[in-house]
Design a protein around this motif. Structure first.
Motif, PDB file in Angstrom:
ATOM      1  N   ALA A 160      24.592   1.037  -3.565  1.00  0.00           N
ATOM      2  CA  ALA A 160      24.322   2.324  -4.201  1.00  0.00           C
ATOM      3  C   ALA A 160      22.816   2.510  -4.398  1.00  0.00           C
ATOM      4  O   ALA A 160      22.266   3.593  -4.145  1.00  0.00           O
ATOM      5  N   PHE A 161      22.144   1.449  -4.852  1.00  0.00           N
ATOM      6  CA  PHE A 161      20.684   1.515  -5.014  1.00  0.00           C
ATOM      7  C   PHE A 161      20.019   1.807  -3.676  1.00  0.00           C
ATOM      8  O   PHE A 161      19.160   2.687  -3.560  1.00  0.00           O
ATOM      9  N   ALA A 162      20.407   1.053  -2.646  1.00  0.00           N
ATOM     10  CA  ALA A 162      19.813   1.228  -1.325  1.00  0.00           C
ATOM     11  C   ALA A 162      20.088   2.630  -0.774  1.00  0.00           C
ATOM     12  O   ALA A 162      19.223   3.229  -0.133  1.00  0.00           O
ATOM     13  N   GLY A 163      21.282   3.134  -1.043  1.00  0.00           N
ATOM     14  CA  GLY A 163      21.634   4.472  -0.572  1.00  0.00           C
ATOM     15  C   GLY A 163      20.782   5.545  -1.214  1.00  0.00           C
ATOM     16  O   GLY A 163      20.399   6.528  -0.550  1.00  0.00           O
ATOM     17  N   ARG A 164      20.477   5.360  -2.497  1.00  0.00           N
ATOM     18  CA  ARG A 164      19.610   6.322  -3.181  1.00  0.00           C
ATOM     19  C   ARG A 164      18.174   6.215  -2.694  1.00  0.00           C
ATOM     20  O   ARG A 164      17.493   7.213  -2.484  1.00  0.00           O
ATOM     21  N   GLY A 202       0.774  -1.227   0.000  1.00  0.00           N
ATOM     22  CA  GLY A 202       0.000   0.000   0.000  1.00  0.00           C
ATOM     23  C   GLY A 202       0.808   1.281   0.000  1.00  0.00           C
ATOM     24  O   GLY A 202       0.230   2.380   0.049  1.00  0.00           O
ATOM     25  N   GLU A 203       2.123   1.179  -0.070  1.00  0.00           N
ATOM     26  CA  GLU A 203       2.993   2.361  -0.010  1.00  0.00           C
ATOM     27  C   GLU A 203       3.309   2.832  -1.430  1.00  0.00           C
ATOM     28  O   GLU A 203       4.364   2.519  -1.991  1.00  0.00           O
ATOM     29  N   HIS A 204       2.404   3.568  -2.023  1.00  0.00           N
ATOM     30  CA  HIS A 204       2.534   4.006  -3.416  1.00  0.00           C
ATOM     31  C   HIS A 204       3.844   4.786  -3.618  1.00  0.00           C
ATOM     32  O   HIS A 204       4.176   5.667  -2.839  1.00  0.00           O
ATOM     33  N   GLY A 205       4.573   4.411  -4.654  1.00  0.00           N
ATOM     34  CA  GLY A 205       5.835   5.083  -4.943  1.00  0.00           C
ATOM     35  C   GLY A 205       7.038   4.448  -4.273  1.00  0.00           C
ATOM     36  O   GLY A 205       8.175   4.920  -4.455  1.00  0.00           O
ATOM     37  N   LEU A 206       6.834   3.385  -3.506  1.00  0.00           N
ATOM     38  CA  LEU A 206       7.949   2.730  -2.819  1.00  0.00           C
ATOM     39  C   LEU A 206       8.964   2.209  -3.839  1.00  0.00           C
ATOM     40  O   LEU A 206       8.603   1.484  -4.762  1.00  0.00           O
ATOM     41  N   PRO A 207      10.240   2.562  -3.696  1.00  0.00           N
ATOM     42  CA  PRO A 207      11.255   1.988  -4.585  1.00  0.00           C
ATOM     43  C   PRO A 207      11.350   0.476  -4.371  1.00  0.00           C
ATOM     44  O   PRO A 207      11.501   0.013  -3.233  1.00  0.00           O
ATOM     45  N   PRO A 224      21.259   0.808   3.549  1.00  0.00           N
ATOM     46  CA  PRO A 224      20.117   0.559   4.413  1.00  0.00           C
ATOM     47  C   PRO A 224      19.408  -0.748   4.034  1.00  0.00           C
ATOM     48  O   PRO A 224      19.355  -1.122   2.864  1.00  0.00           O
ATOM     49  N   GLN A 225      18.858  -1.406   5.013  1.00  0.00           N
ATOM     50  CA  GLN A 225      18.174  -2.671   4.779  1.00  0.00           C
ATOM     51  C   GLN A 225      16.838  -2.455   4.071  1.00  0.00           C
ATOM     52  O   GLN A 225      16.178  -1.437   4.283  1.00  0.00           O
ATOM     53  N   PRO A 226      16.423  -3.411   3.240  1.00  0.00           N
ATOM     54  CA  PRO A 226      15.073  -3.314   2.669  1.00  0.00           C
ATOM     55  C   PRO A 226      14.027  -3.466   3.763  1.00  0.00           C
ATOM     56  O   PRO A 226      14.225  -4.212   4.723  1.00  0.00           O
TER      57      PRO A 226
END
Length: 280
Positions: free
Chosen positions: A108-112, A45-50, A139-141
């Protein structure tokens, strides 16, 4: 089971002169109802979540993730499949990256992204290293939703003393709460695998269940403890890292009330946290 009524993966592959490759463990999801459930569990339900999708294949889950509102990056190792994904107009808002997920710059992906989730149909032969990479990333998913073979799913929730218990079991217990979303029969895929698949959800703990002084040292200890399953923990650690002599480990084991002949599979997450504190 709802099979995609637009283009079957086999037809997509035929049109592009491609075939499923055993080398990459390719079994493409057909069940669109399952894809929607997986996508909804991932985005929550978190619209826009990477969201990082691992192994999008021909795009059944990719489309569902976009439909659920994900801001999607899909990493596909197969050049031909990456081309198919880029050609699909309904997937145009997804970033398609042609790369091996184990070579992809996950940090790098997680950092962004900072707050992000991961999802995918994980190839059996690299399921464990992929899960370790995700669980140990910072950061952890916030969550990981993965299609994996049932025997691997059993390892995620195994407890000390069981045959399935291993380093992955302990790291999952430290990082997340594991649950099973659904089981997928071979008919849900093309080509059909020989075994059932389980969709698991790993929801990140709001607070870790243990608090070692040096979390990184504890994670290294867990990996080392199971590197030589038939050896005692003291011998396994010395083989993995000669700077940790057997006597030092047996003294640390004694400090947490464990015998000198203890093996890694007999220790709980709490035991590993206390042992790490006594070794560092």
């Amino acid at each position: 089971m709802a099979i995609c009524s637009t283009v079957h993966p086999r037809r997509l592959l035929d049109e592009h002169g491609l075939a499923a490759r055993k080398r990459y463990g390719q079994n493409f999801l057909l069940d669109t109802t399952a894809a929607q459930r997986i996508a909804q569990a991932t985005v929550a339900g978190e619209h826009g979540l990477p969201v990082l999708e691992i192994g999008p294949g021909t795009g059944t889950l990719t489309a569902a993730l976009l439909g659920a509102g994900a801001t999607l990056t899909a990493v596909e190792i197969d050049r031909g499949l990456a081309g198919i994904l880029r050609e699909r107009e309904d997937l145009s808002s997804a970033e398609i990256v042609e790369n091996d997920i184990l070579a992809y710059d996950l940090r790098a992906f997680a950092g962004r992204a900072q707050r992000w989730a991961a999802c995918g149909n994980l190839p059996y032969y690299i399921t464990t290293p992929i899960l370790f990479a995700l669980l140990e990333c910072e950061p952890q998913p916030v969550r990981i939703v993965a299609m994996i073979q049932r025997e691997v799913a059993e390892r995620l929730t195994a407890g000390p003393g069981s045959a399935a218990y291993g380093a992955l079991s302990v790291v999952v217990a430290y990082r997340a709460r594991a649950s099973r979303l659904l089981t997928l029969r071979p008919a849900a895929f093309y080509p059909r695998p020989q075994v059932d698949s389980t969709v698991v959800v790993l929801e990140r703990h709001a607070q870790p269940p243990v608090h070692p002084r040096d979390p990184h040292a504890m994670l290294l200890l867990i990996r080392a403890a199971f590197a030589y399953r038939r050896k005692t923990l003291a011998n396994a650690l010395e083989l993995r890292d000669p700077s940790i002599p057997r006597a030092r480990t047996t003294a640390a084991l004694a400090a947490i009330g464990k015998p000198p002949e203890a093996r890694g599979e007999s220790l709980s997450l709490d035991d590993f946290a206390r042992l790490a504190d006594n070794l560092t």
